[in-house]
Design a protein around this motif. Sequence first.
Motif, PDB file in Angstrom:
ATOM      1  N   THR A 268       0.848  -1.199   0.000  1.00 26.46           N
ATOM      2  CA  THR A 268       0.000   0.000   0.000  1.00 26.46           C
ATOM      3  C   THR A 268       0.880   1.244   0.000  1.00 26.46           C
ATOM      4  OG1 THR A 268      -0.118  -0.075   2.419  1.00 26.46           O
ATOM      5  CG2 THR A 268      -1.906  -1.104   1.187  1.00 26.46           C
ATOM      6  N   PRO A 269       0.472   2.281  -0.704  1.00 23.92           N
ATOM      7  CA  PRO A 269       1.259   3.522  -0.730  1.00 23.92           C
ATOM      8  C   PRO A 269       1.186   4.239   0.620  1.00 23.92           C
ATOM      9  CG  PRO A 269      -0.801   3.822  -1.915  1.00 23.92           C
ATOM     10  CD  PRO A 269      -0.731   2.375  -1.546  1.00 23.92           C
ATOM     11  N   THR A 270       2.324   4.731   1.084  1.00 29.30           N
ATOM     12  CA  THR A 270       2.359   5.426   2.379  1.00 29.30           C
ATOM     13  C   THR A 270       2.894   6.849   2.273  1.00 29.30           C
ATOM     14  OG1 THR A 270       4.520   4.395   2.814  1.00 29.30           O
ATOM     15  CG2 THR A 270       2.569   3.297   3.721  1.00 29.30           C
ATOM     16  N   ASP A 274       3.922   8.505  -3.202  1.00 30.01           N
ATOM     17  CA  ASP A 274       3.287   7.252  -3.608  1.00 30.01           C
ATOM     18  C   ASP A 274       1.765   7.386  -3.631  1.00 30.01           C
ATOM     19  OD1 ASP A 274       5.758   6.104  -3.828  1.00 30.01           O
ATOM     20  OD2 ASP A 274       5.708   5.107  -1.879  1.00 30.01           O
ATOM     21  N   ILE A 275       1.216   8.105  -2.668  1.00 29.51           N
ATOM     22  CA  ILE A 275      -0.238   8.304  -2.624  1.00 29.51           C
ATOM     23  C   ILE A 275      -0.704   9.102  -3.840  1.00 29.51           C
ATOM     24  CG2 ILE A 275      -2.108   9.460  -1.369  1.00 29.51           C
ATOM     25  CD1 ILE A 275      -0.626   8.706   1.237  1.00 29.51           C
ATOM     26  N   ALA A 278      -0.707   6.835  -6.737  1.00 28.00           N
ATOM     27  CA  ALA A 278      -1.846   5.917  -6.679  1.00 28.00           C
ATOM     28  C   ALA A 278      -3.127   6.609  -7.139  1.00 28.00           C
ATOM     29  CB  ALA A 278      -2.011   5.378  -5.265  1.00 28.00           C
ATOM     30  N   LEU A 286      -8.771   6.684  -5.149  1.00 35.53           N
ATOM     31  CA  LEU A 286      -7.627   6.228  -4.353  1.00 35.53           C
ATOM     32  C   LEU A 286      -7.684   4.729  -4.068  1.00 35.53           C
ATOM     33  CD1 LEU A 286      -5.063   6.805  -2.769  1.00 35.53           C
ATOM     34  CD2 LEU A 286      -6.478   7.427  -0.799  1.00 35.53           C
ATOM     35  N   ASN A 287      -8.880   4.183  -3.844  1.00 30.72           N
ATOM     36  CA  ASN A 287      -8.981   2.761  -3.521  1.00 30.72           C
ATOM     37  C   ASN A 287      -8.497   1.887  -4.676  1.00 30.72           C
ATOM     38  OD1 ASN A 287     -10.016   3.169  -0.940  1.00 30.72           O
ATOM     39  ND2 ASN A 287     -12.141   3.275  -1.689  1.00 30.72           N
ATOM     40  N   SER A 290      -4.756   2.574  -5.356  1.00 34.05           N
ATOM     41  CA  SER A 290      -3.846   1.943  -4.397  1.00 34.05           C
ATOM     42  C   SER A 290      -3.606   0.482  -4.746  1.00 34.05           C
ATOM     43  CB  SER A 290      -4.414   2.052  -2.977  1.00 34.05           C
ATOM     44  OG  SER A 290      -4.460   3.402  -2.564  1.00 34.05           O
ATOM     45  N   SER A 291      -4.671  -0.202  -5.195  1.00 37.15           N
ATOM     46  CA  SER A 291      -4.520  -1.605  -5.582  1.00 37.15           C
ATOM     47  C   SER A 291      -3.650  -1.740  -6.829  1.00 37.15           C
ATOM     48  CB  SER A 291      -5.902  -2.236  -5.831  1.00 37.15           C
ATOM     49  OG  SER A 291      -6.670  -2.243  -4.648  1.00 37.15           O
ATOM     50  N   TRP A 293      -1.449   0.454  -7.843  1.00 39.55           N
ATOM     51  CA  TRP A 293      -0.103   0.844  -7.417  1.00 39.55           C
ATOM     52  C   TRP A 293       0.604  -0.336  -6.753  1.00 39.55           C
ATOM     53  CZ3 TRP A 293       2.685   0.884  -2.939  1.00 39.55           C
ATOM     54  CH2 TRP A 293       3.839   1.659  -2.894  1.00 39.55           C
ATOM     55  N   GLY A 294      -0.109  -1.047  -5.872  1.00 43.43           N
ATOM     56  CA  GLY A 294       0.476  -2.194  -5.199  1.00 43.43           C
ATOM     57  C   GLY A 294       0.843  -3.302  -6.167  1.00 43.43           C
TER      58      GLY A 294
END
Length: 679
Positions: A268-270, A274-275, A278, A286-287, A290-291, A293-294
């Motif tokens: 997950t982006p932190t 990264d956010i 994402a 974002l949801n 984020s997936s 991105w992961g």
Amino acid sequence: MQSREDFPSFIPSEKHIPELTIKALLVGIFLAVVLGSANAYLGLYAGMTVSAIIPGAVMALAFLKPFKGTILEVNLATMGAAAGECIAAGVIFTIPALVLLGAWTEIQFLETSLISLLGGLLGIFWMVPLRRALVVKTNLPFPEGVAVAAVLTTTVGGETAGSTKKKDSSISGIWLLTGGLIAALYKFGELGLNVFRGTIEYITSIGRFSIGDHTNDGVIYGGLTTSPALLGVGWIIGPQISSYVLVGGLIGWIIIAPLIALATGLPTPTSPTDINDAIAMGFGNLNIGSSIWGFFKIWGDQIRYIGVGAMLVGGLWAIWSIRNNLVESVKEAALGLRGGQTSSKKRTEDDLSYKLVFTGIVLLIIPIFLLYLWLSSLFAISLIMAVVTIVFAFIASALAGYLTGLVGSSNCPISGVTVAVLLIVSLIMLGFGITGTGGMAIVVFISAVICIGGSISGDLLQSMACGQMLGATPKKLQISMTFGVITTSAVIGFVIAVLHQAFQIGSRQLPAPQAFLMAGIVKGVLQGEMLWPYVLAGMVLALILILIDLPVLPVAIGIYLPFTLAIPIFAGGIIRKLTDDRLKSIYPEDHVEEVSDWELAIKQTDIKPREKTIRTGLLFTAGLVAGEALMGVLIAVIIVLGIDLTVFTYAPWWPGLLIWIFIAILLGYIPLRHITMNK
């Protein structure tokens, strides 16, 4: 099918027309600087460069047409233009890593120029013996070489730009213009105006599953890059190679990556950066972002190294498979060194003197050694690595040339070749006990020279394939490339330094993703943090493919590249398959003697119905590749100038998909259009 040994070129070998002229050299030098600078920014900004061979050909024709330039002068100027993109690709993938590693605080102009020059000359020298081995004595398609040959023979028509075209009037250059206009407008709408997305991707959960003490989501990912150019490349290289690329994508992205995600969970982006990435990947969501991105994090940190391992073994196997061609080239070189002649050479077989080439290769050890010594102050290590550089440059040049011939310059993962070189060089330096920032810097210096050499050799062989079709003189093309290398090397350090001062390498304005990858690999190996199991897994996969007699490199490319790129290439290959099957059912008599795409790219008269269909398709796909590439360079210039034309922050996906599907339908219809009309 006509043997390439006796290929009937557009300009016959016994005919002499102006080729290596001052005007052609000057245009080539100018285009080398322009396209090299544009690609330097584009590579640092987006992690990729735009192949300059097709934009270079179109721009060279535009500059030389008022001066009645010959088709061979236009082709020669294109060679110089290609040098700019090659140098830019080699430099931006490696040199910025020195800033990211902390070895440099600023881009050093002189050092960067010297590295570029030595790598470029090394690539040109090694290309000379590789030309016959890879261009003449194999059946590699060289898709962009075919596209450029089709572009030039159609737009120039005869020997001289602006002359009366001596071709069958039933083959219209309008399809070249149509393809170029469609692709250019599409690219401008996607990148310039941002009115629709060029990449569509989605990730979804298929349930939660218990793995040991953990319960994780099972996810599956899919996506598509709606690129007209990749559709055209797939059509040119055909269904077989495009299918192998897709197989690699399926192995990496649909099989292995979901298993890793299931076993370890999606990262997950932190960090704020990264956010933001994402959010951009999810186009505001974002949801979902984020997936995605992961999933890309798993690919970038783990899966990609499987592709690198497969490339290592596949590259060596490819070189082994053409060993007879290489041995013949070495025999010719040995005769040349002794001053003998293998036979009375035709003009179209006249390379630079082998004596000059191999003398140059040996002498290059001295400046490479002095450069390494100056940069590292390690005498013995610098001498050993100078010799290693020469040997590895040959391997990188052969591998890059093979990959370029297989899938084209735009899709040749030169960064993957660089990663393989970085791994080996890092291990050598680790064996010498040289770690720390100084050791990392030496690895990058060495890898930069080798990477630039491989990049130059790969693109040069693509241009050599085009020259083989047109009837160019190899020696004159090699001279043109040398001028392009010298000129671009003189300015590339300044360009990178200015971009670094303006935007800062590593910032959001200039993220330099490939350089981050290279820096991470060097640091990982020398600090004992490298994920070797994935590299070994790729090597084992390559061995399995070899044992079952499947080509390794297209599969490795599919694993290494984003999955979204494999889909349009495969779609183009499928459309070509459907076209060929349709032709076989309508004109079975035309298949008694198969005609290659090389012959059809330059054929002007006495064209059979099947040949007319394929040549029309080649012109349309050449337009798709050229239009997107030219518009990519133009948009890069617009970005550099700070002009913002974007309409949406997060553009919708469906318009781009609908337009791309329409272009795919056109690709299936236009080549067969004359059959429908006749009926």
